[in-house]
Design an enzyme around this catalytic site. Sequence first.
Site, PDB file in Angstrom:
ATOM      1  N   PRO A  67      48.357  21.885  35.068  1.00  0.00           N
ATOM      2  CA  PRO A  67      48.327  22.955  34.063  1.00  0.00           C
ATOM      3  C   PRO A  67      47.081  22.897  33.175  1.00  0.00           C
ATOM      4  O   PRO A  67      46.571  23.929  32.756  1.00  0.00           O
ATOM      5  CB  PRO A  67      49.603  22.759  33.254  1.00  0.00           C
ATOM      6  CG  PRO A  67      50.084  21.397  33.572  1.00  0.00           C
ATOM      7  CD  PRO A  67      49.547  21.044  34.914  1.00  0.00           C
ATOM      8  N   ALA A  68      46.577  21.699  32.912  1.00  0.00           N
ATOM      9  CA  ALA A  68      45.352  21.584  32.108  1.00  0.00           C
ATOM     10  C   ALA A  68      44.190  22.263  32.826  1.00  0.00           C
ATOM     11  O   ALA A  68      43.392  22.968  32.205  1.00  0.00           O
ATOM     12  CB  ALA A  68      45.028  20.120  31.832  1.00  0.00           C
ATOM     13  N   LEU A 120      52.045  18.345  29.863  1.00  0.00           N
ATOM     14  CA  LEU A 120      50.766  19.017  30.084  1.00  0.00           C
ATOM     15  C   LEU A 120      49.855  18.064  30.851  1.00  0.00           C
ATOM     16  O   LEU A 120      49.016  17.376  30.300  1.00  0.00           O
ATOM     17  CB  LEU A 120      50.149  19.424  28.739  1.00  0.00           C
ATOM     18  CG  LEU A 120      48.881  20.270  28.766  1.00  0.00           C
ATOM     19  CD1 LEU A 120      49.037  21.479  29.671  1.00  0.00           C
ATOM     20  CD2 LEU A 120      48.535  20.718  27.365  1.00  0.00           C
ATOM     21  N   HIS A 121      50.056  18.013  32.170  1.00  0.00           N
ATOM     22  CA  HIS A 121      49.301  17.098  33.031  1.00  0.00           C
ATOM     23  C   HIS A 121      48.101  17.812  33.648  1.00  0.00           C
ATOM     24  O   HIS A 121      47.732  18.907  33.224  1.00  0.00           O
ATOM     25  CB  HIS A 121      50.234  16.494  34.093  1.00  0.00           C
ATOM     26  CG  HIS A 121      50.984  17.525  34.872  1.00  0.00           C
ATOM     27  ND1 HIS A 121      50.424  18.240  35.896  1.00  0.00           N
ATOM     28  CD2 HIS A 121      52.254  17.966  34.748  1.00  0.00           C
ATOM     29  CE1 HIS A 121      51.311  19.082  36.393  1.00  0.00           C
ATOM     30  NE2 HIS A 121      52.438  18.936  35.707  1.00  0.00           N
ATOM     31  N   ALA A 122      47.495  17.211  34.646  1.00  0.00           N
ATOM     32  CA  ALA A 122      46.234  17.700  35.212  1.00  0.00           C
ATOM     33  C   ALA A 122      46.291  19.128  35.743  1.00  0.00           C
ATOM     34  O   ALA A 122      45.387  19.918  35.495  1.00  0.00           O
ATOM     35  CB  ALA A 122      45.754  16.756  36.310  1.00  0.00           C
TER      36      ALA A 122
END
Length: 89
Positions: free
Chosen positions: A18-19, A14-16
């Site tokens: 998708p966040a 859950l990186h930048a």
Amino acid sequence: MPASSESITLSGDLHARPAGAVAVAAGRFAAAVSVSAGARTVDAKSVLGIMGLGATSGQQVTVSADGPDAAEAVAALIAILGDATRVGG
């Protein structure tokens, strides 16, 4: 107010990106929406909060909402998490 909750096991980190997608989508709903991973729970409308969860591939994440459009918010964010963290996608 109706409440709704659903969990998903991440297929990627859950990186930048998708966040950001989760936070933007959450902002479109009137419901109060949160994302939980492990013992931490954050406001789904906060990109930094979501990134701060440090959720990784294989980890279970729960989306919860409370408000008039809670079920729609949870369904939308679960779909985003499923698509956006897909490895190779």
